[in-house]
Design a protein around this motif. Structure first.
Motif, PDB file in Angstrom:
ATOM      1  N   GLN A 132       0.833  -1.204   0.000  1.00  0.00           N
ATOM      2  CA  GLN A 132       0.000   0.000   0.000  1.00  0.00           C
ATOM      3  C   GLN A 132       0.869   1.255   0.000  1.00  0.00           C
ATOM      4  O   GLN A 132       0.549   2.243  -0.656  1.00  0.00           O
ATOM      5  CB  GLN A 132      -0.941  -0.003   1.201  1.00  0.00           C
ATOM      6  N   GLY A 133       1.991   1.209   0.724  1.00  0.00           N
ATOM      7  CA  GLY A 133       2.914   2.337   0.745  1.00  0.00           C
ATOM      8  C   GLY A 133       3.511   2.603  -0.635  1.00  0.00           C
ATOM      9  O   GLY A 133       3.618   3.753  -1.064  1.00  0.00           O
ATOM     10  N   LEU A 134       3.910   1.538  -1.335  1.00  0.00           N
ATOM     11  CA  LEU A 134       4.451   1.693  -2.690  1.00  0.00           C
ATOM     12  C   LEU A 134       3.396   2.279  -3.619  1.00  0.00           C
ATOM     13  O   LEU A 134       3.682   3.187  -4.411  1.00  0.00           O
ATOM     14  CB  LEU A 134       4.951   0.352  -3.228  1.00  0.00           C
ATOM     15  N   ALA A 135       2.177   1.782  -3.517  1.00  0.00           N
ATOM     16  CA  ALA A 135       1.083   2.305  -4.346  1.00  0.00           C
ATOM     17  C   ALA A 135       0.848   3.792  -4.042  1.00  0.00           C
ATOM     18  O   ALA A 135       0.729   4.610  -4.959  1.00  0.00           O
ATOM     19  CB  ALA A 135      -0.192   1.494  -4.121  1.00  0.00           C
ATOM     20  N   ARG A 136       0.812   4.134  -2.776  1.00  0.00           N
ATOM     21  CA  ARG A 136       0.601   5.532  -2.365  1.00  0.00           C
ATOM     22  C   ARG A 136       1.735   6.419  -2.896  1.00  0.00           C
ATOM     23  O   ARG A 136       1.494   7.493  -3.441  1.00  0.00           O
ATOM     24  CB  ARG A 136       0.502   5.606  -0.845  1.00  0.00           C
ATOM     25  N   ASP A 137       2.994   5.963  -2.753  1.00  0.00           N
ATOM     26  CA  ASP A 137       4.145   6.746  -3.211  1.00  0.00           C
ATOM     27  C   ASP A 137       4.117   7.002  -4.713  1.00  0.00           C
ATOM     28  O   ASP A 137       4.628   8.022  -5.174  1.00  0.00           O
ATOM     29  CB  ASP A 137       5.457   6.030  -2.852  1.00  0.00           C
ATOM     30  N   ASN A 138       3.541   6.070  -5.477  1.00  0.00           N
ATOM     31  CA  ASN A 138       3.484   6.219  -6.935  1.00  0.00           C
ATOM     32  C   ASN A 138       2.133   6.722  -7.437  1.00  0.00           C
ATOM     33  O   ASN A 138       1.928   6.823  -8.640  1.00  0.00           O
ATOM     34  CB  ASN A 138       3.836   4.883  -7.608  1.00  0.00           C
ATOM     35  N   GLY A 139       1.208   7.010  -6.533  1.00  0.00           N
ATOM     36  CA  GLY A 139      -0.106   7.516  -6.933  1.00  0.00           C
ATOM     37  C   GLY A 139      -0.933   6.485  -7.673  1.00  0.00           C
ATOM     38  O   GLY A 139      -1.643   6.824  -8.623  1.00  0.00           O
ATOM     39  N   THR A 140      -0.835   5.214  -7.255  1.00  0.00           N
ATOM     40  CA  THR A 140      -1.545   4.141  -7.943  1.00  0.00           C
ATOM     41  C   THR A 140      -2.601   3.512  -7.048  1.00  0.00           C
ATOM     42  O   THR A 140      -2.577   3.679  -5.831  1.00  0.00           O
ATOM     43  CB  THR A 140      -0.568   3.024  -8.372  1.00  0.00           C
ATOM     44  N   ALA A 141      -3.491   2.765  -7.645  1.00  0.00           N
ATOM     45  CA  ALA A 141      -4.450   1.959  -6.887  1.00  0.00           C
ATOM     46  C   ALA A 141      -3.770   0.636  -6.532  1.00  0.00           C
ATOM     47  O   ALA A 141      -2.763   0.257  -7.141  1.00  0.00           O
ATOM     48  CB  ALA A 141      -5.699   1.705  -7.726  1.00  0.00           C
ATOM     49  N   TYR A 142      -4.322  -0.078  -5.541  1.00  0.00           N
ATOM     50  CA  TYR A 142      -3.734  -1.339  -5.084  1.00  0.00           C
ATOM     51  C   TYR A 142      -4.838  -2.289  -4.653  1.00  0.00           C
ATOM     52  O   TYR A 142      -5.826  -1.876  -4.049  1.00  0.00           O
ATOM     53  CB  TYR A 142      -2.797  -1.070  -3.901  1.00  0.00           C
ATOM     54  N   VAL A 143      -4.640  -3.581  -4.949  1.00  0.00           N
ATOM     55  CA  VAL A 143      -5.580  -4.611  -4.511  1.00  0.00           C
ATOM     56  C   VAL A 143      -4.828  -5.932  -4.398  1.00  0.00           C
ATOM     57  O   VAL A 143      -3.859  -6.159  -5.124  1.00  0.00           O
ATOM     58  CB  VAL A 143      -6.788  -4.738  -5.476  1.00  0.00           C
ATOM     59  N   GLU A 144      -5.258  -6.775  -3.462  1.00  0.00           N
ATOM     60  CA  GLU A 144      -4.706  -8.127  -3.342  1.00  0.00           C
ATOM     61  C   GLU A 144      -5.747  -9.123  -3.832  1.00  0.00           C
ATOM     62  O   GLU A 144      -6.946  -8.929  -3.624  1.00  0.00           O
ATOM     63  CB  GLU A 144      -4.328  -8.437  -1.888  1.00  0.00           C
ATOM     64  N   THR A 145      -5.268 -10.210  -4.486  1.00  0.00           N
ATOM     65  CA  THR A 145      -6.170 -11.169  -5.122  1.00  0.00           C
ATOM     66  C   THR A 145      -5.732 -12.617  -4.910  1.00  0.00           C
ATOM     67  O   THR A 145      -4.587 -12.878  -4.559  1.00  0.00           O
ATOM     68  CB  THR A 145      -6.222 -10.957  -6.652  1.00  0.00           C
ATOM     69  N   SER A 146      -6.660 -13.498  -5.205  1.00  0.00           N
ATOM     70  CA  SER A 146      -6.376 -14.925  -5.360  1.00  0.00           C
ATOM     71  C   SER A 146      -7.193 -15.418  -6.542  1.00  0.00           C
ATOM     72  O   SER A 146      -8.430 -15.436  -6.480  1.00  0.00           O
ATOM     73  CB  SER A 146      -6.754 -15.726  -4.110  1.00  0.00           C
ATOM     74  N   ALA A 147      -6.509 -15.780  -7.625  1.00  0.00           N
ATOM     75  CA  ALA A 147      -7.218 -16.346  -8.782  1.00  0.00           C
ATOM     76  C   ALA A 147      -7.796 -17.709  -8.411  1.00  0.00           C
ATOM     77  O   ALA A 147      -8.887 -18.068  -8.849  1.00  0.00           O
ATOM     78  CB  ALA A 147      -6.288 -16.467  -9.982  1.00  0.00           C
ATOM     79  N   LYS A 148      -7.082 -18.443  -7.584  1.00  0.00           N
ATOM     80  CA  LYS A 148      -7.524 -19.779  -7.179  1.00  0.00           C
ATOM     81  C   LYS A 148      -8.857 -19.724  -6.440  1.00  0.00           C
ATOM     82  O   LYS A 148      -9.757 -20.518  -6.680  1.00  0.00           O
ATOM     83  CB  LYS A 148      -6.461 -20.438  -6.302  1.00  0.00           C
ATOM     84  N   GLU A 149      -8.997 -18.759  -5.523  1.00  0.00           N
ATOM     85  CA  GLU A 149     -10.217 -18.614  -4.732  1.00  0.00           C
ATOM     86  C   GLU A 149     -11.177 -17.572  -5.318  1.00  0.00           C
ATOM     87  O   GLU A 149     -12.209 -17.280  -4.725  1.00  0.00           O
ATOM     88  CB  GLU A 149      -9.850 -18.247  -3.295  1.00  0.00           C
ATOM     89  N   ASN A 150     -10.815 -16.989  -6.459  1.00  0.00           N
ATOM     90  CA  ASN A 150     -11.602 -15.949  -7.123  1.00  0.00           C
ATOM     91  C   ASN A 150     -11.875 -14.766  -6.187  1.00  0.00           C
ATOM     92  O   ASN A 150     -12.972 -14.224  -6.138  1.00  0.00           O
ATOM     93  CB  ASN A 150     -12.903 -16.507  -7.699  1.00  0.00           C
ATOM     94  N   THR A 151     -10.853 -14.357  -5.449  1.00  0.00           N
ATOM     95  CA  THR A 151     -10.947 -13.233  -4.517  1.00  0.00           C
ATOM     96  C   THR A 151     -10.465 -11.963  -5.194  1.00  0.00           C
ATOM     97  O   THR A 151      -9.316 -11.893  -5.640  1.00  0.00           O
ATOM     98  CB  THR A 151     -10.088 -13.504  -3.258  1.00  0.00           C
ATOM     99  N   ASN A 152     -11.329 -10.964  -5.289  1.00  0.00           N
ATOM    100  CA  ASN A 152     -11.016  -9.636  -5.838  1.00  0.00           C
ATOM    101  C   ASN A 152     -10.560  -9.650  -7.299  1.00  0.00           C
ATOM    102  O   ASN A 152      -9.976  -8.671  -7.761  1.00  0.00           O
ATOM    103  CB  ASN A 152      -9.957  -8.917  -4.986  1.00  0.00           C
TER     104      ASN A 152
END
Length: 183
Positions: A132-152
């Motif tokens: 989240q810090g890296l995303a904030r520093d670069n002005g980007t959005a961020y999300v965590e996922t799992s393709a296996k569990e179809n999360t996010n």
């Protein structure tokens, strides 16, 4: 309802789950193993914020610090995926991001950083706060996922479309060609 055309190129290190994420999103299935990707394109029509988008999602070959980033992937719309279970793939984000900024010649690009494989809880090497810090520093959005569990999985592409739309003038079917987007 008018349809908008969007190209999304998903970038990331080797074996971080780019193909699994895209296949889960486009075909609603999880593929446990497959041959390394050279490059594939998937098409999906998405309804987002009362608009319809024809998305071409490009599954790119894995990137490393020595690979030449193809300029056709740097100019247009992009995504970056890393694995929460791979410190090296996380460390590559800034290197690839900076290469894209250099190719595009702009300082502000729409971007979503994706932390994949959150189902591998016991092998996590990158914590959410750091990402989240890296995303904030670069002005980007961020999300965590799992393709296996179809999360996010769908959220990744919704965030990408949202980041694109924030930077696309009203009533414009396609963003300017000189824009870059990282997902």
């Amino acid at each position: 309802m008018t349809s908008n055309k969007r190209r999304i190129a998903v970038l990331g290190s080797r074996s971080v789950g780019k193909s699994s994420l895209i296949i889960q999103y486009c075909q609603n299935e999880f593929v446990e193993s497959y041959y390394p990707t050279i490059e594939s394109t998937f098409a999906k029509t998405v309804k987002f914020k009362n608009a319809e988008y024809d998305c071409d999602i490009i599954d790119t070959a894995g990137q490393d610090e020595f690979s030449l980033l193809n300029s056709k992937h740097a100019i247009g719309i992009h995504g970056y995926v890393y694995s929460v279970s791979s410190r090296n793939s996380f460390d590559m984000i800034q290197i690839i991001y900076d290469k894209i900024i250099d190719f595009c010649g702009v300082a502000n690009i729409p971007c979503v950083i994706v932390g994949s494989k959150i189902d591998l809880k016991d092998s996590r090497q990158v914590n959410s706060e750091e990402a989240q810090g890296l995303a904030r520093d670069n002005g980007t959005a961020y999300v965590e996922t799992s393709a296996k569990e179809n999360t996010n999985v769908a959220k990744v592409f919704e965030l990408c479309l949202n980041e694109i739309e924030k930077r696309t003038p009203n009533n414009q079917a396609e963003p300017p060609a000189n824009r870059c987007i990282i997902m």
